[in-house]
Design a protein around this motif. Sequence first.
Motif, PDB file in Angstrom:
ATOM      1  N   THR A  78      33.095  35.030  40.462  1.00  0.00           N
ATOM      2  CA  THR A  78      33.339  36.473  40.318  1.00  0.00           C
ATOM      3  C   THR A  78      32.039  37.189  39.969  1.00  0.00           C
ATOM      4  OG1 THR A  78      35.494  35.956  39.334  1.00  0.00           O
ATOM      5  CG2 THR A  78      34.642  38.196  38.986  1.00  0.00           C
ATOM      6  N   HIS A  79      31.310  36.547  39.040  1.00  0.00           N
ATOM      7  CA  HIS A  79      30.168  37.203  38.397  1.00  0.00           C
ATOM      8  C   HIS A  79      28.843  36.938  39.103  1.00  0.00           C
ATOM      9  CE1 HIS A  79      33.365  37.355  35.512  1.00  0.00           C
ATOM     10  NE2 HIS A  79      33.310  36.052  35.290  1.00  0.00           N
ATOM     11  N   THR A  80      28.882  36.132  40.173  1.00  0.00           N
ATOM     12  CA  THR A  80      27.622  35.740  40.828  1.00  0.00           C
ATOM     13  C   THR A  80      27.637  35.869  42.347  1.00  0.00           C
ATOM     14  OG1 THR A  80      28.319  33.435  41.057  1.00  0.00           O
ATOM     15  CG2 THR A  80      27.136  34.011  39.027  1.00  0.00           C
ATOM     16  N   SER A  81      28.827  35.834  42.958  1.00  0.00           N
ATOM     17  CA  SER A  81      28.843  35.587  44.407  1.00  0.00           C
ATOM     18  C   SER A  81      28.980  36.848  45.262  1.00  0.00           C
ATOM     19  CB  SER A  81      29.968  34.620  44.772  1.00  0.00           C
ATOM     20  OG  SER A  81      29.974  34.417  46.173  1.00  0.00           O
ATOM     21  N   VAL A  82      27.878  37.222  45.875  1.00  0.00           N
ATOM     22  CA  VAL A  82      27.907  38.282  46.885  1.00  0.00           C
ATOM     23  C   VAL A  82      28.583  37.739  48.146  1.00  0.00           C
ATOM     24  CG1 VAL A  82      26.447  39.788  48.309  1.00  0.00           C
ATOM     25  CG2 VAL A  82      25.825  39.342  45.924  1.00  0.00           C
ATOM     26  N   ALA A  83      28.401  36.442  48.411  1.00  0.00           N
ATOM     27  CA  ALA A  83      28.955  35.828  49.631  1.00  0.00           C
ATOM     28  C   ALA A  83      30.481  35.899  49.653  1.00  0.00           C
ATOM     29  CB  ALA A  83      28.493  34.374  49.741  1.00  0.00           C
ATOM     30  N   ILE A  84      31.119  35.648  48.512  1.00  0.00           N
ATOM     31  CA  ILE A  84      32.588  35.705  48.464  1.00  0.00           C
ATOM     32  C   ILE A  84      33.052  37.156  48.599  1.00  0.00           C
ATOM     33  CG2 ILE A  84      34.583  35.379  46.929  1.00  0.00           C
ATOM     34  CD1 ILE A  84      33.244  32.719  46.023  1.00  0.00           C
ATOM     35  N   ALA A  85      32.374  38.068  47.923  1.00  0.00           N
ATOM     36  CA  ALA A  85      32.728  39.497  48.041  1.00  0.00           C
ATOM     37  C   ALA A  85      32.571  39.959  49.491  1.00  0.00           C
ATOM     38  CB  ALA A  85      31.844  40.326  47.121  1.00  0.00           C
ATOM     39  N   ASP A  86      31.471  39.564  50.124  1.00  0.00           N
ATOM     40  CA  ASP A  86      31.235  39.951  51.525  1.00  0.00           C
ATOM     41  C   ASP A  86      32.307  39.374  52.451  1.00  0.00           C
ATOM     42  OD1 ASP A  86      29.004  41.455  51.010  1.00  0.00           O
ATOM     43  OD2 ASP A  86      27.552  39.983  51.754  1.00  0.00           O
ATOM     44  N   ALA A  87      32.733  38.144  52.175  1.00  0.00           N
ATOM     45  CA  ALA A  87      33.760  37.510  53.020  1.00  0.00           C
ATOM     46  C   ALA A  87      35.081  38.275  52.922  1.00  0.00           C
ATOM     47  CB  ALA A  87      33.954  36.045  52.617  1.00  0.00           C
ATOM     48  N   VAL A  88      35.449  38.685  51.704  1.00  0.00           N
ATOM     49  CA  VAL A  88      36.700  39.450  51.535  1.00  0.00           C
ATOM     50  C   VAL A  88      36.592  40.770  52.283  1.00  0.00           C
ATOM     51  CG1 VAL A  88      38.236  40.563  49.864  1.00  0.00           C
ATOM     52  CG2 VAL A  88      37.258  38.323  49.325  1.00  0.00           C
ATOM     53  N   LYS A  89      35.422  41.422  52.166  1.00  0.00           N
ATOM     54  CA  LYS A  89      35.219  42.680  52.900  1.00  0.00           C
ATOM     55  C   LYS A  89      35.249  42.427  54.408  1.00  0.00           C
ATOM     56  CE  LYS A  89      32.447  44.933  49.370  1.00  0.00           C
ATOM     57  NZ  LYS A  89      31.082  45.105  48.887  1.00  0.00           N
ATOM     58  N   ALA A  90      34.655  41.323  54.835  1.00  0.00           N
ATOM     59  CA  ALA A  90      34.531  41.030  56.268  1.00  0.00           C
ATOM     60  C   ALA A  90      35.886  40.854  56.932  1.00  0.00           C
ATOM     61  CB  ALA A  90      33.674  39.777  56.475  1.00  0.00           C
ATOM     62  N   VAL A  91      36.799  40.141  56.275  1.00  0.00           N
ATOM     63  CA  VAL A  91      38.100  39.903  56.923  1.00  0.00           C
ATOM     64  C   VAL A  91      38.997  41.130  56.842  1.00  0.00           C
ATOM     65  CG1 VAL A  91      38.017  37.400  56.685  1.00  0.00           C
ATOM     66  CG2 VAL A  91      39.154  38.756  54.905  1.00  0.00           C
ATOM     67  N   GLY A  92      38.722  41.996  55.843  1.00  0.00           N
ATOM     68  CA  GLY A  92      39.443  43.268  55.752  1.00  0.00           C
ATOM     69  C   GLY A  92      40.905  43.150  55.355  1.00  0.00           C
ATOM     70  N   LEU A  93      41.320  41.984  54.848  1.00  0.00           N
ATOM     71  CA  LEU A  93      42.709  41.832  54.395  1.00  0.00           C
ATOM     72  C   LEU A  93      42.848  42.426  52.997  1.00  0.00           C
ATOM     73  CD1 LEU A  93      43.288  38.109  55.469  1.00  0.00           C
ATOM     74  CD2 LEU A  93      44.233  40.161  56.566  1.00  0.00           C
ATOM     75  N   PRO A  94      44.004  43.059  52.695  1.00  0.00           N
ATOM     76  CA  PRO A  94      44.175  43.557  51.330  1.00  0.00           C
ATOM     77  C   PRO A  94      44.115  42.400  50.337  1.00  0.00           C
ATOM     78  CG  PRO A  94      46.240  43.700  52.562  1.00  0.00           C
ATOM     79  CD  PRO A  94      45.182  43.289  53.543  1.00  0.00           C
ATOM     80  N   ALA A  95      43.326  42.596  49.287  1.00  0.00           N
ATOM     81  CA  ALA A  95      43.116  41.502  48.325  1.00  0.00           C
ATOM     82  C   ALA A  95      43.272  42.027  46.902  1.00  0.00           C
ATOM     83  CB  ALA A  95      41.728  40.905  48.515  1.00  0.00           C
ATOM     84  N   VAL A  96      43.800  41.176  46.024  1.00  0.00           N
ATOM     85  CA  VAL A  96      43.877  41.497  44.596  1.00  0.00           C
ATOM     86  C   VAL A  96      43.103  40.441  43.821  1.00  0.00           C
ATOM     87  CG1 VAL A  96      45.397  41.807  42.598  1.00  0.00           C
ATOM     88  CG2 VAL A  96      46.096  42.701  44.822  1.00  0.00           C
ATOM     89  N   GLU A  97      42.239  40.906  42.933  1.00  0.00           N
ATOM     90  CA  GLU A  97      41.437  40.033  42.056  1.00  0.00           C
ATOM     91  C   GLU A  97      42.268  39.704  40.810  1.00  0.00           C
ATOM     92  OE1 GLU A  97      38.310  42.313  40.250  1.00  0.00           O
ATOM     93  OE2 GLU A  97      37.285  40.553  39.423  1.00  0.00           O
ATOM     94  N   VAL A  98      42.298  38.432  40.457  1.00  0.00           N
ATOM     95  CA  VAL A  98      43.044  37.999  39.263  1.00  0.00           C
ATOM     96  C   VAL A  98      42.124  37.230  38.321  1.00  0.00           C
ATOM     97  CG1 VAL A  98      44.905  36.494  38.411  1.00  0.00           C
ATOM     98  CG2 VAL A  98      45.266  37.857  40.463  1.00  0.00           C
ATOM     99  N   HIS A  99      42.297  37.485  37.033  1.00  0.00           N
ATOM    100  CA  HIS A  99      41.685  36.650  35.993  1.00  0.00           C
ATOM    101  C   HIS A  99      42.740  36.322  34.957  1.00  0.00           C
ATOM    102  CE1 HIS A  99      37.828  37.229  37.756  1.00  0.00           C
ATOM    103  NE2 HIS A  99      38.086  38.520  37.818  1.00  0.00           N
ATOM    104  N   ILE A 100      42.801  35.057  34.584  1.00  0.00           N
ATOM    105  CA  ILE A 100      43.778  34.619  33.583  1.00  0.00           C
ATOM    106  C   ILE A 100      43.432  35.235  32.229  1.00  0.00           C
ATOM    107  CG2 ILE A 100      44.630  32.577  32.332  1.00  0.00           C
ATOM    108  CD1 ILE A 100      44.013  31.005  35.022  1.00  0.00           C
ATOM    109  N   SER A 101      42.159  35.197  31.891  1.00  0.00           N
ATOM    110  CA  SER A 101      41.698  35.749  30.611  1.00  0.00           C
ATOM    111  C   SER A 101      41.340  37.226  30.779  1.00  0.00           C
ATOM    112  CB  SER A 101      40.477  34.958  30.125  1.00  0.00           C
ATOM    113  OG  SER A 101      39.378  35.177  30.999  1.00  0.00           O
ATOM    114  N   ASP A 102      41.188  37.888  29.641  1.00  0.00           N
ATOM    115  CA  ASP A 102      40.843  39.315  29.648  1.00  0.00           C
ATOM    116  C   ASP A 102      39.323  39.438  29.723  1.00  0.00           C
ATOM    117  OD1 ASP A 102      40.718  42.008  29.343  1.00  0.00           O
ATOM    118  OD2 ASP A 102      41.367  42.019  27.242  1.00  0.00           O
TER     119      ASP A 102
END
Length: 144
Positions: A78-102
């Motif tokens: 979450t805190h380091t990856s531009v590649a994962i963020a870019d992939a989510v943007k690239a596919v254009g599917l609606p996405a929700v980010e989840v974290h177990i902790s606050d």
Amino acid sequence: MKILIINGPNLNLLGIREPNIYGREDYNALVDMIELHAKELGVEVGIFQSNHEGDIVDCIQDALGDFDAIVINPAAYTHTSVAIADAVKAVGLPAVEVHISDVANREPFRQISYVRDACVATVSGHGFKGYLEAMDILVNKDEN
Ligand code: DQA
């Protein structure tokens, strides 16, 4: 509707890993909860976990044409990856980010989320239930 649930590094160690932060229930319990909720919602789910950034990027890319939406907890990526963020943007599917902790109330380095911009919503600090809430958000979004 078909939802892909993606979990990043160290989430396979739920139950063992810092139980004071992530709880005592293990990864299989999380999978069971998600599968049960999918049945309740009448949706299909695919559930993927990897400790490897590139494998997560591949999984997001492979979702195209197969899944309608993504729930993603990229964990430390979450805190380091531009590649994962870019992939989510690239596919254009609606996405929700989840974290177990606050994450908002943890260390400063956890305040950055690269994936957040690519997501329609974030659920943080609600434990395992956060994944179910994320599924609800995506299903309701589809109905409106
Ligand atoms: C996490 C929070 C991240 O900061 C951490 O690196 C994780 C799990 C969470 O679910 O609370 O591995 O994404």
